[in-house]
Scaffold this active site. Sequence first.
Site, PDB file in Angstrom:
ATOM      1  N   ARG A   1      -2.449  -2.100  -3.585  1.00  0.00           N
ATOM      2  CA  ARG A   1      -3.669  -1.329  -3.397  1.00  0.00           C
ATOM      3  C   ARG A   1      -3.606  -0.115  -4.326  1.00  0.00           C
ATOM      4  NH1 ARG A   1      -5.421   2.701   1.385  1.00  0.00           N
ATOM      5  NH2 ARG A   1      -7.584   2.893   0.732  1.00  0.00           N
TER       6      ARG A   1
ATOM      7  N   HIS B   1     -17.765   2.095   7.475  1.00  0.00           N
ATOM      8  CA  HIS B   1     -16.295   2.059   7.596  1.00  0.00           C
ATOM      9  C   HIS B   1     -15.880   3.403   8.200  1.00  0.00           C
ATOM     10  CE1 HIS B   1     -12.102   1.090   6.104  1.00  0.00           C
ATOM     11  NE2 HIS B   1     -12.026   2.380   6.379  1.00  0.00           N
TER      12      HIS B   1
ATOM     13  N   GLU C   1      -8.197  -5.276   5.011  1.00  0.00           N
ATOM     14  CA  GLU C   1      -8.018  -4.965   3.591  1.00  0.00           C
ATOM     15  C   GLU C   1      -6.836  -5.716   2.995  1.00  0.00           C
ATOM     16  OE1 GLU C   1      -8.599  -0.721   4.886  1.00  0.00           O
ATOM     17  OE2 GLU C   1      -9.185  -0.498   2.796  1.00  0.00           O
TER      18      GLU C   1
ATOM     19  N   ARG D   1     -11.781  15.539   6.933  1.00  0.00           N
ATOM     20  CA  ARG D   1     -12.579  15.938   5.755  1.00  0.00           C
ATOM     21  C   ARG D   1     -13.985  16.324   6.183  1.00  0.00           C
ATOM     22  NH1 ARG D   1     -11.010  10.700   3.165  1.00  0.00           N
ATOM     23  NH2 ARG D   1      -8.934  11.049   2.281  1.00  0.00           N
TER      24      ARG D   1
ATOM     25  N   ASN E   1       0.874  -1.167   0.000  1.00  0.00           N
ATOM     26  CA  ASN E   1       0.000   0.000   0.000  1.00  0.00           C
ATOM     27  C   ASN E   1       0.918   1.225   0.000  1.00  0.00           C
ATOM     28  OD1 ASN E   1      -1.823   2.003   0.489  1.00  0.00           O
ATOM     29  ND2 ASN E   1      -2.727   1.064   2.312  1.00  0.00           N
TER      30      ASN E   1
ATOM     31  N   LYS F   1       3.003   0.832   3.374  1.00  0.00           N
ATOM     32  CA  LYS F   1       2.643  -0.210   4.339  1.00  0.00           C
ATOM     33  C   LYS F   1       2.646  -1.537   3.591  1.00  0.00           C
ATOM     34  CE  LYS F   1      -0.358   2.876   6.886  1.00  0.00           C
ATOM     35  NZ  LYS F   1      -1.602   3.531   6.561  1.00  0.00           N
TER      36      LYS F   1
ATOM     37  N   GLU G   1     -14.541  -0.032  15.017  1.00  0.00           N
ATOM     38  CA  GLU G   1     -14.190  -1.239  15.779  1.00  0.00           C
ATOM     39  C   GLU G   1     -13.932  -0.949  17.251  1.00  0.00           C
ATOM     40  OE1 GLU G   1     -10.898  -3.194  13.742  1.00  0.00           O
ATOM     41  OE2 GLU G   1     -11.894  -2.806  11.830  1.00  0.00           O
ATOM     42  N   ASN G   2     -13.598   0.315  17.550  1.00  0.00           N
ATOM     43  CA  ASN G   2     -13.148   0.617  18.921  1.00  0.00           C
ATOM     44  C   ASN G   2     -13.998   1.592  19.714  1.00  0.00           C
ATOM     45  OD1 ASN G   2     -10.539  -0.879  18.973  1.00  0.00           O
ATOM     46  ND2 ASN G   2     -10.129   0.447  17.230  1.00  0.00           N
TER      47      ASN G   2
ATOM     48  N   ASN H   1     -10.052   7.142   9.999  1.00  0.00           N
ATOM     49  CA  ASN H   1      -9.771   8.564   9.851  1.00  0.00           C
ATOM     50  C   ASN H   1     -10.512   9.078   8.607  1.00  0.00           C
ATOM     51  OD1 ASN H   1      -8.610  10.863  10.875  1.00  0.00           O
ATOM     52  ND2 ASN H   1      -6.848  10.702   9.509  1.00  0.00           N
ATOM     53  N   GLY H   2     -10.451   8.300   7.521  1.00  0.00           N
ATOM     54  CA  GLY H   2     -11.402   8.484   6.415  1.00  0.00           C
ATOM     55  C   GLY H   2     -12.622   7.643   6.745  1.00  0.00           C
TER      56      GLY H   2
ATOM     57  N   GLY I   1     -10.951   1.866  12.411  1.00  0.00           N
ATOM     58  CA  GLY I   1     -10.466   2.327  13.723  1.00  0.00           C
ATOM     59  C   GLY I   1     -11.543   2.798  14.683  1.00  0.00           C
ATOM     60  N   VAL I   2     -12.414   3.695  14.225  1.00  0.00           N
ATOM     61  CA  VAL I   2     -13.480   4.211  15.086  1.00  0.00           C
ATOM     62  C   VAL I   2     -14.575   3.160  15.241  1.00  0.00           C
ATOM     63  CG1 VAL I   2     -15.258   6.003  15.315  1.00  0.00           C
ATOM     64  CG2 VAL I   2     -12.989   6.599  14.410  1.00  0.00           C
TER      65      VAL I   2
ATOM     66  N   HIS J   1     -12.761   2.841  -0.389  1.00  0.00           N
ATOM     67  CA  HIS J   1     -12.777   1.811   0.670  1.00  0.00           C
ATOM     68  C   HIS J   1     -13.478   0.537   0.193  1.00  0.00           C
ATOM     69  CE1 HIS J   1     -12.807   5.271   3.866  1.00  0.00           C
ATOM     70  NE2 HIS J   1     -11.565   4.880   3.641  1.00  0.00           N
TER      71      HIS J   1
HETATM   72  P1  AMP Z   1      -8.141   3.955  10.746  1.00  0.00           P
HETATM   73  O1  AMP Z   1      -8.095   5.062   9.731  1.00  0.00           O
HETATM   74  O2  AMP Z   1      -9.125   2.869  10.392  1.00  0.00           O
HETATM   75  O3  AMP Z   1      -6.783   3.421  11.117  1.00  0.00           O
HETATM   76  O4  AMP Z   1      -8.723   4.625  12.085  1.00  0.00           O
HETATM   77  C1  AMP Z   1      -7.975   5.560  12.827  1.00  0.00           C
HETATM   78  C2  AMP Z   1      -8.874   6.228  13.829  1.00  0.00           C
HETATM   79  O5  AMP Z   1      -9.499   5.270  14.685  1.00  0.00           O
HETATM   80  C3  AMP Z   1      -8.152   7.154  14.796  1.00  0.00           C
HETATM   81  O6  AMP Z   1      -7.976   8.446  14.250  1.00  0.00           O
HETATM   82  C4  AMP Z   1      -9.102   7.212  15.979  1.00  0.00           C
HETATM   83  O7  AMP Z   1     -10.059   8.240  15.795  1.00  0.00           O
HETATM   84  C5  AMP Z   1      -9.832   5.877  15.920  1.00  0.00           C
HETATM   85  N1  AMP Z   1      -9.479   4.973  17.026  1.00  0.00           N
HETATM   86  C6  AMP Z   1      -8.450   4.096  17.078  1.00  0.00           C
HETATM   87  N2  AMP Z   1      -8.452   3.428  18.257  1.00  0.00           N
HETATM   88  C7  AMP Z   1      -9.511   3.884  18.967  1.00  0.00           C
HETATM   89  C8  AMP Z   1     -10.060   3.589  20.253  1.00  0.00           C
HETATM   90  N3  AMP Z   1      -9.508   2.678  21.055  1.00  0.00           N
HETATM   91  N4  AMP Z   1     -11.160   4.259  20.633  1.00  0.00           N
HETATM   92  C9  AMP Z   1     -11.732   5.194  19.830  1.00  0.00           C
HETATM   93  N5  AMP Z   1     -11.271   5.501  18.611  1.00  0.00           N
HETATM   94  C10 AMP Z   1     -10.174   4.872  18.179  1.00  0.00           C
END
Ligand code: AMP
Length: 405
Positions: free
Chosen positions: A95, A212, A388, A245, A10, A17, A337-338, A215-216, A334-335, A184
Amino acid sequence: MSPSRVLVLNSGSSSVKYQLLDMREGAGTRLAVGLVERIGEQTSRSRHTVLATGATREHSGPVADDEAALKAVAGELAKDGLGLDSPELAAIGHRVVHGGMFFTEPTVIDDEVLTEIERLIPVAPLHNPANLTGIRTAMALRPDLPQVAVFDTAFHTAMPEHAARYAIDTKIADRHRIRRYGFHGTSHAFVSRATAKLLGKDPAHTNVIVLHLGNGASASAVRGGRCVDTSMGLTPLEGLVMGTRSGDLDPAVIFHLARVGGMAMDEIDTLLNKGSGLFGLCGDNDMREIDRRIAEGDKAARLAFDIYIHRLKKYIGAYYAVLGRVDAVAFTAGVGENAVSVREAAVAGLDGLGLAVDGALNAVRDDGPRLISPAHARVAVAVVPTDEELEIATQTYALVGKERR
Ligand code: AMP
């Protein structure tokens, strides 16, 4: 035995990456993962992990460009006998962000494919050039090896015209290839299938709204395994509120910023792509930080969160209407899942649509796909981690296998 490893690359504008996976019997076992970031700066750094031993090597110091970065990656892999010259390597999967309407499937890269990816640079000026450099460097290192492009847009090429077209003059739109491409796609494809699997259903008969949220961020409506709508458009700027964005806005905001605000077009581009979203609203784009600030009573963080959730809810409602019948809403990235708070707030008040989240299930931290809706809910709500790289490796390996047969 035929080679069974796939290197997934990627290549971004300032980072590379990669993951090396063994695809024997479709397993997708990770052998090595790593990244090189801040390419082109004095402070470049890299991290390489070999999964078998758990050993991680880190380096810092200038890495001049993508070519130097990829050579460094090849060097790291070679230290453990996993180098690009290994006879076990079946292919490299790249990618590629924008495949336009031309690429509906993963494609073995040749000169014609390179030319077409290049022709798409005007609609993906940030991403496609970096992807191309990665491909060309990898091809120079292993000219004999199949190299496959897996496009972020491919899954969305199935969208019906009424979802893909903007309501602007058709001749102008066609001349400039203006339409909604979506991004995505690899993640939306993977997660919609994994969600059907989690429900014990055939993807061909399952309707899923995929959120999804990284960050995006993008949403998609998937009917029977095919994308019927998605929130990103010509570029990744449209749709949900994202880290930096803006997502959807009245296009007249741009005229206003130019005419009244006196801003240049490039400044507006940077403002909407890099200085907006959660970051523009409250100065933070990390949901963990926003959660923390809200807990301390910070009003700007609270408002940013509420705007983010309001937009998300509107897309859930819109895609519910597009699909007519929904089997599941899946949160990923990221958001998604967490962030327990985001999942809870996005679904709050949607009981009329058969959507609800069980507080205890939602609070569980786990790496695997899981349901967070109450038992017997009409619509399942799920957390489904995206992968991905595995999806790119799977598609690459399947294509190379097919070509070999
Ligand atoms: P990604 O682009 O899928 O890698 O997601 C990155 C974003 O996931 C970060 O900017 C955070 O806003 C969010 N994130 C990652 N870990 C956590 C967490 N434990 N709790 C809440 N948000 C998270």
